[in-house]
Design an enzyme around this catalytic site. Sequence first.
Site, short mmCIF file in Angstrom:
data_model
loop_
_atom_site.label_atom_id
_atom_site.label_comp_id
_atom_site.label_asym_id
_atom_site.label_seq_id
_atom_site.Cartn_x
_atom_site.Cartn_y
_atom_site.Cartn_z
N SER A 75 0.82 -1.23 0.00
CA SER A 75 0.00 0.00 0.00
C SER A 75 0.85 1.27 0.00
CB SER A 75 -0.94 0.00 1.20
OG SER A 75 -2.21 -0.41 0.78
N ARG A 76 1.33 1.65 1.15
CA ARG A 76 2.21 2.82 1.28
C ARG A 76 3.21 2.55 2.40
NH1 ARG A 76 0.94 4.00 -3.06
NH2 ARG A 76 -0.08 5.88 -3.84
N ASP A 93 6.43 -3.74 -1.12
CA ASP A 93 6.55 -3.12 -2.44
C ASP A 93 6.67 -1.60 -2.27
OD1 ASP A 93 6.41 -3.22 -5.37
OD2 ASP A 93 4.47 -2.21 -5.14
N GLU A 147 11.10 5.70 0.31
CA GLU A 147 11.31 5.22 -1.07
C GLU A 147 11.61 6.33 -2.06
OE1 GLU A 147 7.42 3.26 -1.77
OE2 GLU A 147 7.13 4.70 -3.38
N HIS A 186 8.04 -0.65 -5.71
CA HIS A 186 6.75 -0.06 -6.09
C HIS A 186 6.34 -0.49 -7.50
CE1 HIS A 186 4.07 3.35 -4.52
NE2 HIS A 186 3.38 2.65 -5.39
N PHE A 230 1.68 -2.07 -9.30
CA PHE A 230 0.72 -1.54 -10.29
C PHE A 230 1.15 -1.84 -11.72
CE2 PHE A 230 2.91 1.97 -12.44
CZ PHE A 230 4.07 2.00 -11.71
P1 NAD Z 1 -9.60 2.05 -1.73
O1 NAD Z 1 -9.85 3.46 -1.38
O2 NAD Z 1 -10.48 1.37 -2.72
O3 NAD Z 1 -9.64 1.17 -0.38
C1 NAD Z 1 -9.04 1.55 0.81
C2 NAD Z 1 -9.84 0.89 1.94
O4 NAD Z 1 -9.17 1.19 3.17
C3 NAD Z 1 -11.27 1.44 2.06
O5 NAD Z 1 -12.20 0.37 2.11
C4 NAD Z 1 -11.25 2.23 3.36
O6 NAD Z 1 -12.48 2.21 4.06
C5 NAD Z 1 -10.17 1.47 4.13
N1 NAD Z 1 -9.61 2.23 5.23
C6 NAD Z 1 -9.46 3.58 5.35
N2 NAD Z 1 -8.92 3.89 6.54
C7 NAD Z 1 -8.75 2.71 7.19
C8 NAD Z 1 -8.27 2.37 8.48
N3 NAD Z 1 -7.86 3.31 9.33
N4 NAD Z 1 -8.22 1.07 8.81
C9 NAD Z 1 -8.66 0.11 7.96
N5 NAD Z 1 -9.14 0.37 6.74
C10 NAD Z 1 -9.19 1.66 6.36
O7 NAD Z 1 -8.09 1.95 -2.17
P2 NAD Z 1 -7.39 0.81 -3.04
O8 NAD Z 1 -7.54 1.14 -4.49
O9 NAD Z 1 -7.82 -0.52 -2.57
O10 NAD Z 1 -5.86 1.08 -2.67
C11 NAD Z 1 -5.36 0.83 -1.38
C12 NAD Z 1 -4.00 1.48 -1.28
O11 NAD Z 1 -3.09 0.76 -2.12
C13 NAD Z 1 -3.96 2.91 -1.83
O12 NAD Z 1 -4.28 3.84 -0.83
C14 NAD Z 1 -2.55 3.07 -2.31
O13 NAD Z 1 -1.83 3.70 -1.28
C15 NAD Z 1 -2.06 1.64 -2.50
N6 NAD Z 1 -1.68 1.34 -3.88
C16 NAD Z 1 -0.44 0.83 -4.12
C17 NAD Z 1 -0.06 0.52 -5.40
C18 NAD Z 1 1.29 -0.08 -5.72
O14 NAD Z 1 1.71 -0.10 -6.88
N7 NAD Z 1 2.01 -0.60 -4.75
C19 NAD Z 1 -0.94 0.74 -6.47
C20 NAD Z 1 -2.21 1.26 -6.18
C21 NAD Z 1 -2.57 1.55 -4.89
#
Ligand code: NAD
Length: 330
Positions: free
Chosen positions: A231-232, A256, A261, A293, A296
């Site tokens: 995620s991050r 990742d 980073e 990273h 995606f």
């Molecule tokens: P999304 O917004 O669809 O889902 C995020 C979920 O997290 C939501 O259901 C939200 O309710 C929940 N959430 C928010 N705060 C929370 C908390 N405190 N505790 C538990 N759950 C909580 O986002 P997504 O598209 O599923 O993406 C998730 C994350 O993945 C993004 O925020 C981004 O940082 C990361 N990401 C990484 C890559 C990569 O290449 N590594 C690519 C895309 C996204």
Amino acid sequence: MKIVFFSAQPYDREFFTRLNTLRFELNFQEARLNEETAELAEGADAVCVFVNDKVTGAVIERLAEKKIRIIALRCAGFNNVDLEAARARGIRVCRVPAYSPEAVAEHTVAMLLALNRKIHKAYNRVREQNFSLNGLLGSNLHGKTVGVIGTGNIGKVFAKIMLGFGCRVLAFDLIANRDMEVLGVEFHPLMEVLRADIVSLHCPLNEQTRHLINTETLGMMKKGAVLINTSRGGLIDTNAVIEALKTKQLGGLGIDVYEQEEKLFFRDLSEHIIKDDTIQRLMSFPNVLITAHQAFFTEEALSQIAITTFRSIDQLGQNGNLTDQAALLV
Ligand code: NAD
């Protein structure tokens, strides 16, 4: 309309050029966006940025002086943009909310499988004609408990794949998802989800989730559990994780994303001396797998990112609104 791309890589140029059906004027810059490089946006209507461009209030001031009207993030996360500053200067901000959740979820599974079956070690070993199995013992995923934190677009796909592997899936989100419960996902408080054999992070980075994984929460995890973060980086207190790996409280780590980073990822530093001792320590563990990273990074995702970004810029430029409300941040 002219768009300046910051942090542009060859693949950005390739996909955005190929899918530029609306014939925008495209300008690709390798530089990260910051107060100095904002100069490069001169004459543009929109800037397109990525995960490690720091779009601070000061940067937004520079962009506003240059009459930039749109900041388009070619990613889902937006923790790197000062949205309030953009609002105050009347700059519209959009993102790509869900370009391919499968791309990220599948990479998460790839990391988990590689770690669990020691594929990263086996690959190197066989290339050196060492065909011994000693030290490569893994365990089945079938029957294990997987904790999913954040069941949005990506967490949902990951949970479904894990159910397909025959895992028990526990999940924590601010809102429980009824459709997922029907599929067999069990929603529980965070503390219970942290006790799974495998914990995977899929929530956004914000003030509530920064260092969600810290000394205390690592202590709640099952001894020897595997932690995956696609995620991050800021979701994890990296120093606490290193301590947990040293004591074997954590049995494996797949990341990742990494807190620091922006000084490393998306560059070839193979001829440089890495000054970041934390990532060097992480890389020294045999049970840590790091990718830079790339979750995606699939054909499908890059195409969708380009299509959605162009559509959002076009709509914001034409009538100031977006048909996809999830893409609109300001
Ligand atoms: P999304 O917004 O669809 O889902 C995020 C979920 O997290 C939501 O259901 C939200 O309710 C929940 N959430 C928010 N705060 C929370 C908390 N405190 N505790 C538990 N759950 C909580 O986002 P997504 O598209 O599923 O993406 C998730 C994350 O993945 C993004 O925020 C981004 O940082 C990361 N990401 C990484 C890559 C990569 O290449 N590594 C690519 C895309 C996204």
